[in-house]
Design a protein around this motif. Structure first.
Motif, mmCIF file in Angstrom:
data_model
loop_
_atom_site.group_PDB
_atom_site.id
_atom_site.type_symbol
_atom_site.label_atom_id
_atom_site.label_comp_id
_atom_site.label_asym_id
_atom_site.label_seq_id
_atom_site.Cartn_x
_atom_site.Cartn_y
_atom_site.Cartn_z
ATOM 1 N N GLU A 6 49.917 32.186 34.537
ATOM 2 C CA GLU A 6 49.182 33.044 35.463
ATOM 3 C C GLU A 6 48.454 34.150 34.714
ATOM 4 N N SER A 7 47.353 34.577 35.280
ATOM 5 C CA SER A 7 46.609 35.699 34.736
ATOM 6 C C SER A 7 45.800 36.336 35.860
ATOM 7 N N GLY A 8 45.263 37.507 35.596
ATOM 8 C CA GLY A 8 44.405 38.166 36.562
ATOM 9 C C GLY A 8 45.036 39.312 37.317
ATOM 10 N N GLY A 9 46.316 39.547 37.101
ATOM 11 C CA GLY A 9 46.974 40.653 37.766
ATOM 12 C C GLY A 9 46.524 41.982 37.207
ATOM 13 N N GLY A 10 46.924 43.047 37.873
ATOM 14 C CA GLY A 10 46.556 44.371 37.434
ATOM 15 C C GLY A 10 46.887 45.404 38.477
ATOM 16 N N SER A 11 46.379 46.600 38.270
ATOM 17 C CA SER A 11 46.600 47.705 39.187
ATOM 18 C C SER A 11 45.299 48.049 39.898
ATOM 19 N N VAL A 12 45.347 48.076 41.228
ATOM 20 C CA VAL A 12 44.163 48.384 42.026
ATOM 21 C C VAL A 12 44.522 49.327 43.158
ATOM 22 N N GLN A 13 43.513 49.953 43.723
ATOM 23 C CA GLN A 13 43.706 50.816 44.878
ATOM 24 C C GLN A 13 43.699 49.995 46.160
ATOM 25 N N PRO A 14 44.306 50.508 47.219
ATOM 26 C CA PRO A 14 44.254 49.797 48.500
ATOM 27 C C PRO A 14 42.817 49.477 48.891
ATOM 28 N N GLY A 15 42.631 48.261 49.394
ATOM 29 C CA GLY A 15 41.301 47.820 49.755
ATOM 30 C C GLY A 15 40.583 47.079 48.652
ATOM 31 N N GLY A 16 41.140 47.108 47.458
ATOM 32 C CA GLY A 16 40.536 46.443 46.326
ATOM 33 C C GLY A 16 40.793 44.950 46.320
ATOM 34 N N SER A 17 40.261 44.279 45.297
ATOM 35 C CA SER A 17 40.384 42.831 45.187
ATOM 36 C C SER A 17 40.816 42.411 43.796
ATOM 37 N N MET A 83 42.379 37.533 46.262
ATOM 38 C CA MET A 83 43.045 38.525 47.091
ATOM 39 C C MET A 83 42.079 39.662 47.396
ATOM 40 N N ASN A 84 41.775 39.827 48.669
ATOM 41 C CA ASN A 84 40.889 40.884 49.122
ATOM 42 C C ASN A 84 41.638 41.837 50.042
ATOM 43 N N SER A 85 41.065 43.006 50.245
ATOM 44 C CA SER A 85 41.651 44.007 51.135
ATOM 45 C C SER A 85 43.127 44.233 50.824
ATOM 46 N N LEU A 86 43.420 44.431 49.570
ATOM 47 C CA LEU A 86 44.804 44.565 49.133
ATOM 48 C C LEU A 86 45.472 45.807 49.713
ATOM 49 N N LYS A 87 46.744 45.657 50.012
ATOM 50 C CA LYS A 87 47.557 46.714 50.580
ATOM 51 C C LYS A 87 48.722 47.041 49.646
ATOM 52 N N PRO A 88 49.277 48.245 49.749
ATOM 53 C CA PRO A 88 50.427 48.591 48.902
ATOM 54 C C PRO A 88 51.574 47.594 49.022
ATOM 55 N N GLU A 89 51.781 47.041 50.207
ATOM 56 C CA GLU A 89 52.855 46.081 50.404
ATOM 57 C C GLU A 89 52.611 44.738 49.723
ATOM 58 N N ASP A 90 51.412 44.545 49.171
ATOM 59 C CA ASP A 90 51.127 43.347 48.395
ATOM 60 C C ASP A 90 51.639 43.466 46.964
ATOM 61 N N THR A 91 52.084 44.641 46.588
ATOM 62 C CA THR A 91 52.600 44.864 45.240
ATOM 63 C C THR A 91 53.791 43.949 44.971
ATOM 64 N N ALA A 92 53.699 43.175 43.901
ATOM 65 C CA ALA A 92 54.753 42.219 43.558
ATOM 66 C C ALA A 92 54.391 41.491 42.281
ATOM 67 N N MET A 93 55.360 40.748 41.766
ATOM 68 C CA MET A 93 55.082 39.792 40.719
ATOM 69 C C MET A 93 54.663 38.504 41.412
ATOM 70 N N TYR A 94 53.518 37.980 41.030
ATOM 71 C CA TYR A 94 52.998 36.781 41.652
ATOM 72 C C TYR A 94 53.191 35.573 40.741
ATOM 73 N N GLN A 117 51.768 40.516 37.276
ATOM 74 C CA GLN A 117 52.063 41.664 38.120
ATOM 75 C C GLN A 117 50.832 42.175 38.846
ATOM 76 N N VAL A 118 50.997 42.416 40.140
ATOM 77 C CA VAL A 118 49.957 43.023 40.964
ATOM 78 C C VAL A 118 50.515 44.315 41.543
ATOM 79 N N THR A 119 49.831 45.404 41.291
ATOM 80 C CA THR A 119 50.255 46.702 41.797
ATOM 81 C C THR A 119 49.123 47.328 42.596
ATOM 82 N N VAL A 120 49.413 47.669 43.845
ATOM 83 C CA VAL A 120 48.418 48.268 44.731
ATOM 84 C C VAL A 120 48.913 49.644 45.145
ATOM 85 N N SER A 121 48.223 50.666 44.709
ATOM 86 C CA SER A 121 48.631 52.032 45.023
ATOM 87 C C SER A 121 47.436 52.966 44.988
ATOM 88 N N SER A 122 47.537 54.053 45.731
ATOM 89 C CA SER A 122 46.476 55.032 45.769
ATOM 90 C C SER A 122 46.772 56.186 44.833
#
Length: 122
Positions: A6-17, A83-94, A117-122
């Motif tokens: 897997e690849s492509g994970g990262g840290s984004v703000q809510p609403g990001g993709s 993954m679009n319109s990401l939310k904090p609750e989407d934070t997880a290891m995928y 890892q995908v991390t969604v936080s403001s």
């Protein structure tokens, strides 16, 4: 010798993709079940999206319907999760997975990658 990376994970703000990729080697993606799953510490692994490459079976977890899209590129032997319109609750290891049946995948069987890892936080 079967590998899913897997690849492509990262840290984004809510609403990001983000678009996750799963490169598969040593395993055919034809007529098999493919899926993306996620897990957070202290919680059970849950299915995000699963589909059968040889038919019309496709399932999305209710929490991601309308926001996430799973796809398969046979030529590249790669599975994607847009993954679009990401939310904090989407934070997880995928994790990406492949197996002979839907039941096999949801039970944790088949072949699995190391996760991204995908991390969604403001």
């Amino acid at each position: 010798q079967v590998q899913l990376v897997e690849s492509g994970g990262g840290s984004v703000q809510p609403g990001g993709s983000l678009r996750l990729s799963c490169a598969v080697s040593g395993y055919t993606l034809n007529n098999n079940w493919m899926g993306w799953f996620r897990q957070t510490p202290g919680k059970e692994r849950e299915g995000v999206a699963e589909f059968f490459s040889g038919g019309d079976k496709l399932y999305y977890h209710d929490s991601v319907k309308g926001r996430f899209t799973i796809s398969l590129d046979n030529a590249k032997n790669t599975v994607y999760l847009q993954m679009n319109s990401l939310k904090p609750e989407d934070t997880a290891m995928y994790y990406c997975a492949a197996g002979a049946s839907f039941v096999t995948l949801i039970a944790g069987g088949g072949y699995w990658g190391q996760g991204t890892q995908v991390t969604v936080s403001s």
